[in-house]
Enzyme design. Structure first.
Site, PDB file in Angstrom:
ATOM      1  N   LYS A  34     -61.786 -35.735 -17.226  1.00 52.92           N
ATOM      2  CA  LYS A  34     -61.097 -36.526 -16.195  1.00 52.92           C
ATOM      3  C   LYS A  34     -61.174 -35.812 -14.838  1.00 52.92           C
ATOM      4  O   LYS A  34     -61.475 -34.622 -14.778  1.00 52.92           O
ATOM      5  CB  LYS A  34     -59.638 -36.730 -16.606  1.00 52.92           C
ATOM      6  CG  LYS A  34     -58.843 -35.423 -16.714  1.00 52.92           C
ATOM      7  CD  LYS A  34     -57.464 -35.634 -17.323  1.00 52.92           C
ATOM      8  CE  LYS A  34     -56.734 -34.304 -17.462  1.00 52.92           C
ATOM      9  NZ  LYS A  34     -55.459 -34.452 -18.207  1.00 52.92           N
ATOM     10  N   TYR A 261     -52.908 -22.125  14.228  1.00 51.14           N
ATOM     11  CA  TYR A 261     -51.828 -23.039  14.605  1.00 51.14           C
ATOM     12  C   TYR A 261     -50.471 -22.382  14.415  1.00 51.14           C
ATOM     13  O   TYR A 261     -50.216 -21.729  13.404  1.00 51.14           O
ATOM     14  CB  TYR A 261     -51.872 -24.296  13.737  1.00 51.14           C
ATOM     15  CG  TYR A 261     -52.997 -25.240  14.065  1.00 51.14           C
ATOM     16  CD1 TYR A 261     -53.133 -25.801  15.332  1.00 51.14           C
ATOM     17  CD2 TYR A 261     -53.920 -25.597  13.087  1.00 51.14           C
ATOM     18  CE1 TYR A 261     -54.161 -26.679  15.620  1.00 51.14           C
ATOM     19  CE2 TYR A 261     -54.954 -26.480  13.363  1.00 51.14           C
ATOM     20  CZ  TYR A 261     -55.074 -27.019  14.633  1.00 51.14           C
ATOM     21  OH  TYR A 261     -56.087 -27.885  14.921  1.00 51.14           O
TER      22      TYR A 261
HETATM   23  C1  LIG Z   1     -55.483 -33.397 -19.193  1.00 47.02           C
HETATM   24  C2  LIG Z   1     -55.195 -33.607 -20.625  1.00 47.02           C
HETATM   25  C3  LIG Z   1     -55.650 -32.707 -21.609  1.00 47.02           C
HETATM   26  C4  LIG Z   1     -56.330 -31.401 -21.270  1.00 47.02           C
HETATM   27  O1  LIG Z   1     -55.383 -30.401 -20.986  1.00 47.02           O
HETATM   28  P1  LIG Z   1     -55.846 -28.897 -20.751  1.00 47.02           P
HETATM   29  O2  LIG Z   1     -54.585 -28.150 -20.577  1.00 47.02           O
HETATM   30  O3  LIG Z   1     -56.675 -28.917 -19.504  1.00 47.02           O
HETATM   31  O4  LIG Z   1     -56.628 -28.504 -21.931  1.00 47.02           O
HETATM   32  C5  LIG Z   1     -55.457 -33.041 -22.932  1.00 47.02           C
HETATM   33  N1  LIG Z   1     -54.827 -34.179 -23.283  1.00 47.02           N
HETATM   34  C6  LIG Z   1     -54.346 -35.038 -22.364  1.00 47.02           C
HETATM   35  C7  LIG Z   1     -53.646 -36.262 -22.834  1.00 47.02           C
HETATM   36  C8  LIG Z   1     -54.493 -34.780 -21.012  1.00 47.02           C
HETATM   37  O5  LIG Z   1     -53.993 -35.629 -20.115  1.00 47.02           O
END
Ligand SMILES: *Cc1c(COP(=O)(O)O)cnc(C)c1O
Length: 371
Positions: A34, A261
């Site tokens: 993702k 800034y």
């Molecule tokens: C993002 C996510 C993961 C992965 O988590 P990590 O800590 O990066 O391994 C696994 N399951 C779900 C449902 C997620 O949203």
């Protein structure tokens, strides 16, 4: 575009991490890709992950899953944040597994499946104690629902505190998961795939494996939690991404010069400043203090506020850096450079946020050409 900043991606490191995690847990691995593969590039990372032994891909959004299909990925893909009102027709056409966490979602999917004349593939998400996604209050209504239009491929849940091994909540969530699997079985639904573990659980909690683990951050070679699990290096992971940027300008300034800034910082002595050509519009946290860049064996800390497209570092008066030289913003730390862990800490955040926020203006450059 690539003449001022680039995110170098080492797919052989990704491959090493996946192979190791798969070997250690001994069950199927779903590679979590993702958010543009945590900033590392959805398509290239997905192909490399499958080649390295992952058998599933996991994404949050349906669009992410469809993009994978459109780019020739044939492996099973699960999308778990697909809200009611989504384009379930496309999900079914593209053979994408959908995470379901509400009766409303299940009904809409069934309608789409009826229209398509083809069963939808779903994974039932259950809330085992995080109070985020998954069935909880509607669980009692599920037994009366019509499952005739769907194939229930999986049941899954998500840990709240897997990065704190030994916490009672982890044990409770596993027990609750087993109980909900049982309750689903009682109404005649026995999904072949059961999955609960994220990266931290995959590394630290073998009772959570069931039939598959979902691995995200660890596959990218980063620690799930600096405080409780140690650095990426402590865990023996190989960080996949190195962010580098050009010194747009190097110049000598006298002591007591206000920088940036708000003049929030001042040079302490005569020194050389480097203007690094990457800023908060590219994902460098504006609040970062205590990180910086690395040039020829030496760290140069941020001085003053991060700007939209650039930030300033204190190179030191004896620096040999010149305008146009490349510096490392973060890497695997093996040469002494800052890491994504360091940047997370410097921003009161976590490495996850550092890598996922690297913006679209920064090209991803792949270093292992066999993938
Ligand atoms: C993002 C996510 C993961 C992965 O988590 P990590 O800590 O990066 O391994 C696994 N399951 C779900 C449902 C997620 O949203």
């Amino acid at each position: 575009m690539s003449d001022r900043a680039e995110f170098l991606i080492d797919l052989s490191a990704l491959s090493t991490n996946i192979a190791r995690l798969k070997k250690e847990c001994g069950v199927d691995v779903l590679a979590v890709v993702k958010a543009d593969a945590y900033g590392h590039g959805l398509i290239r990372v997905s192909h490399a992950a499958l080649k390295a032994g992952a058998s599933w891909l996991g994404v949050a959004l349906l669009e992410e899953a469809i993009t994978l299909r459109e780019n020739g990925v044939e492996a099973p893909i699960l999308a778990w944040l697909v809200s009611p009102g989504s384009d379930f027709d496309s999900a079914i056409t593209h053979n994408i597994d959908i995470g379901v966490s509400s009766i409303k979602g299940l009904r809409e999917i069934s309608e789409s499946a009826k229209r398509a004349g083809k069963k939808a593939r779903i994974h039932i998400e259950v809330d085992t104690g995080m109070s985020r996604g998954g069935f909880l209050d509607e669980w009692k209504d599920l037994p009366t629902e019509d499952f005739s239009q769907v194939d229930v491929i999986g049941i899954f849940s998500h840990f709240a505190r897997a990065d704190e091994p030994g916490e009672q909540q982890n044990i409770d969530q596993i027990q609750r998961f087993q109980q909900m699997v049982q309750e689903l079985g009682d109404i005649g639904i026995n999904p072949p795939i059961k999955h609960l573990a994220n990266s931290a659980a995959t590394m630290k909690d073998s009772p959570s494996y069931f039939t598959m683990v979902r691995v995200g951050i660890a596959m990218y070679g980063l620690t799930p939690d600096l405080t409780h699990l140690g650095t990426s290096k402590d865990l023996g992971l190989r960080p996949v991404g190195q962010l580098r940027a050009k010194l747009h300008l190097v110049k000598s300034v006298p002591a007591h010069s206000p920088v940036g800034y708000g003049a929030s910082a001042m040079t302490q002595s005569d020194t050389k400043l480097g203007v690094v050509a990457i800023g908060y519009a590219d994902g460098i946290p504006r609040i970062a203090q205590g990180a910086g860049v690395f040039f020829k064996g030496k760290k140069a800390p941020i001085i003053g506020r991060v700007s939209m497209d650039q930030f300033v570092v204190d190179l030191g008066s004896d620096s040999t850096a010149q305008s146009g030289d490349w510096v490392i913003v973060f890497g695997d730390g093996s040469h002494g450079e800052y890491t994504a862990d360091d940047w997370g800490r410097a921003s009161s955040s976590i490495n996850y946020e550092i890598v996922t926020r690297i913006g679209p203006r920064v090209p991803r450059i792949y270093q292992s050409h066999e993938y």
